[in-house]
Design a protein around this motif. Structure first.
Motif, PDB file in Angstrom:
ATOM      1  N   MET A  76      -0.255 -14.995   4.814  1.00 37.19           N
ATOM      2  CA  MET A  76       0.150 -15.963   3.796  1.00 37.19           C
ATOM      3  C   MET A  76       1.658 -16.188   3.810  1.00 37.19           C
ATOM      4  O   MET A  76       2.341 -16.115   2.792  1.00 37.19           O
ATOM      5  N   ASN A  81       0.435 -20.413   3.161  1.00 37.88           N
ATOM      6  CA  ASN A  81       0.513 -20.927   1.788  1.00 37.88           C
ATOM      7  C   ASN A  81       0.265 -22.432   1.739  1.00 37.88           C
ATOM      8  O   ASN A  81      -0.387 -22.934   0.826  1.00 37.88           O
ATOM      9  N   ARG A  85      -2.809 -24.188  -0.319  1.00 42.96           N
ATOM     10  CA  ARG A  85      -2.505 -25.180  -1.351  1.00 42.96           C
ATOM     11  C   ARG A  85      -3.287 -26.476  -1.119  1.00 42.96           C
ATOM     12  O   ARG A  85      -3.913 -27.008  -2.047  1.00 42.96           O
ATOM     13  N   LEU A 107       0.539 -11.227  -4.423  1.00 39.13           N
ATOM     14  CA  LEU A 107      -0.242 -12.398  -4.014  1.00 39.13           C
ATOM     15  C   LEU A 107      -1.253 -12.762  -5.102  1.00 39.13           C
ATOM     16  O   LEU A 107      -1.486 -13.943  -5.384  1.00 39.13           O
ATOM     17  N   LYS A 110       0.638 -14.554  -7.788  1.00 42.22           N
ATOM     18  CA  LYS A 110       1.046 -15.889  -7.354  1.00 42.22           C
ATOM     19  C   LYS A 110      -0.096 -16.898  -7.450  1.00 42.22           C
ATOM     20  O   LYS A 110       0.119 -18.059  -7.824  1.00 42.22           O
ATOM     21  N   TYR A 111      -1.309 -16.465  -7.110  1.00 37.65           N
ATOM     22  CA  TYR A 111      -2.446 -17.392  -7.057  1.00 37.65           C
ATOM     23  C   TYR A 111      -3.394 -17.262  -8.242  1.00 37.65           C
ATOM     24  O   TYR A 111      -4.480 -17.818  -8.227  1.00 37.65           O
TER      25      TYR A 111
END
Length: 515
Positions: A76, A81, A85, A107, A110-111
């Protein structure tokens, strides 16, 4: 020997590569036992009965969830990324991602809450559950990563890699992936900050059914990219021709200006017109990750040959400049012009619409000091004459190696290559501009010290790459990158806008009917 996986006991994947009298029996047993047997949680699941059937190649993000492919991304970084996305925005519901285990928690944070994306701890978990898996790791490490996670790949899955040089990727896939796994690789020929719409996306149907290729096309359709179908071998030749020498030219520019300890565009040099491309793209390259360029240069044999020739072309042209050999320099440059651009003396008479439509377009994106508004023709003419050694050497290199850049432009040009060939075309198709560059090379000294540093930089990069040492490449790259770091933020924004503006103007030109 067996391992306890969340969905039941599974024979060690080493058995799938066993040899000898038991090979056939083991293959049958392993094939059965490696199929998931129960459904537990969304992010560590096996397959439902409907999912165990082959995914339809006409599936879309609007299809029922149990009919959609499970998409796996291993690695990633910036490109991983970007893929996550765009796949999420497209509406795919089952996107499984992972990075290094040490980055698992960050991670997840972040997601968190991003539709369709499930963060897993490692590549084993991603490989076991996914129908299409993309390795987005540095070319230097692809062998190690595929060796670790490849044997865990789900039966019948399709595997791809996003590496910029495919020879080591192919070797790793063929060595470590089970034989019941298909290979349809890919490569988006642009950086993560450039919109993928209209950009070339290479697809490589290496070991796969046509239906599997159609499925990969469906998965990536939302990118809006233009599919280019190549073999592994052709991919590496094309990327070497379109990227390796282009990168070497801009790396050498950065090294030259760094060695001079100056930002010359802030002192009235390299301002406006095609100089804008040199400055913006140089800064753009040095603001990226070093490994993006190192893998392509070091691991692609074709790239090494071309970078070496670029250094020789630069050196030999500079020697003609120092000798004031007007006849020799003119003959060499015009010979290269004939080989690369053909007989048309001016872009206006050429069937192809020129890539660089106007220097006025570029003036809007200059980082240097300039008057408010567009730079006037008078102001541009008053700028110190430039030999454009980098462009002369680039076209000479293409000519010496028999490279036809426009063929690659139509096939799989990156945004940077499109800009660079556009600038070269702008200079070489005009006898007036080309003669002015030759005259400056012979008789003007304003840029002579920069030209000298450029020659040293080009030879240094060629030698560095010939050693095949990633750490040496990294050290050389980062040393110069640190010098320009304070200018990166502005250059990234301006460079992206410049690329988009030129792409838009090129698209508009292509839509116009011929006169």
């Amino acid at each position: 020997m067996c391992m306890e996986y969340p969905y039941g006991p599974v024979f060690s994947t080493a058995l799938r590569h066993d040899t000898g009298a038991f090979r056939a029996d083991i293959a049958v047993v392993a094939t059965v036992l490696l199929r998931p047997t129960s459904l537990t949680a969304p992010h560590t699941t096996g397959l439902s009965k409907s999912e165990m059937a082959m995914i339809r190649p006409d599936v879309t993000p609007d299809s029922p969830v149990d009919e959609q492919p499970a998409i796996g991304l291993i690695g990633m970084g910036a490109m991983g990324n970007m893929y996550a996305r765009y796949l999420s925005m497209a509406g795919w519901k089952k996107i499984y991602i992972c990075d290094l285990p040490s980055k698992f928690e960050s991670l997840k944070t972040k997601y968190e809450g991003i539709a369709g994306i499930h963060v897993l701890k490692d590549g084993h978990l991603v490989s076991r559950v996914s129908d299409w898996i993309m390795y987005s790791v540095e070319a230097e490490y692809i062998d190690r990563v595929v060796a670790q996670y490849g044997p865990s790949t789900k039966v019948g899955a399709i595997v791809a890699g996003q590496t910029s040089v495919k020879a080591p990727e192919r070797a790793a896939f063929e060595k470590y992936l089970p034989e019941d796994v298909e290979i349809v690789s890919c490569h988006s020929l642009h950086g993560p900050t450039v919109s993928p719409v209209g950009q070339p996306l290479v697809l490589i149907q290496h070991r796969a059914k046509d239906a599997s290729l159609r499925l990969v096309e469906k998965i990536l359709r939302s990118f809006g990219s233009r599919y280019v179908y190549l073999s592994y071998e052709d991919h590496d030749i094309v990327t070497a021709n379109t990227q390796a020498v282009t990168h070497a030219a801009f790396l050498s520019m950065g090294t030259a200006w760094h060695s001079s300890l100056s930002y010359p565009w802030e002192h009235g040099l390299y301002v406006g017109g095609i100089e804008t491309v040199k400055v913006n793209i140089m800064l753009r390259i040095y603001s990226n990750k070093w490994h993006v360029y190192a893998g392509l240069a070091i691991l692609n044999p074709s790239a090494r040959v071309q970078i070496d020739q670029f250094a020789r072309s630069t050196t030999e042209i500079f020697k003609l400049m120092l000798a004031s050999d007007a006849a020799g320099l003119r003959a060499r440059i015009y010979d290269a012009r004939q080989i690369v651009f053909g007989d048309a003396p001016d872009a206006d008479t050429h069937a192809r619409a020129p890539i660089l439509l106007s220097e006025d377009v570029l003036d809007r994106f200059s980082l240097g000091k300039k008057p408010s508004g567009a730079i006037s023709p008078v102001a541009r003419q008053s700028a110190p004459p430039n030999s454009h050694l980098s462009l002369l050497a680039m076209v000479d290199c293409w000519a010496r190696l028999g490279i036809k850049p426009f063929e690659h432009l139509d096939l799989a040009a990156t945004p940077i290559f499109r800009l660079w060939i556009g600038v070269a075309e702008y200079l070489f198709r005009s006898e007036a501009r080309l003669d002015a560059a030759i005259h400056a090379a012979l008789y003007e000294t304003t840029h002579r010290s920069d030209d000298l540093e450029f020659v040293v930089g080009a030879r240094g990069w060629s030698q560095c790459i010939s050693f095949g040492n990633f750490e040496l490449y990294k050290e050389r790259f980062m040393h110069t990158s640190a010098f320009f770091e304070s200018r990166f933020e502005e250059a990234t924004k301006v460079g992206s806008a410049m690329i988009q503006a030129l792409m838009d103007s090129s698209t508009d030109a292509e839509k116009k009917p011929p006169p």
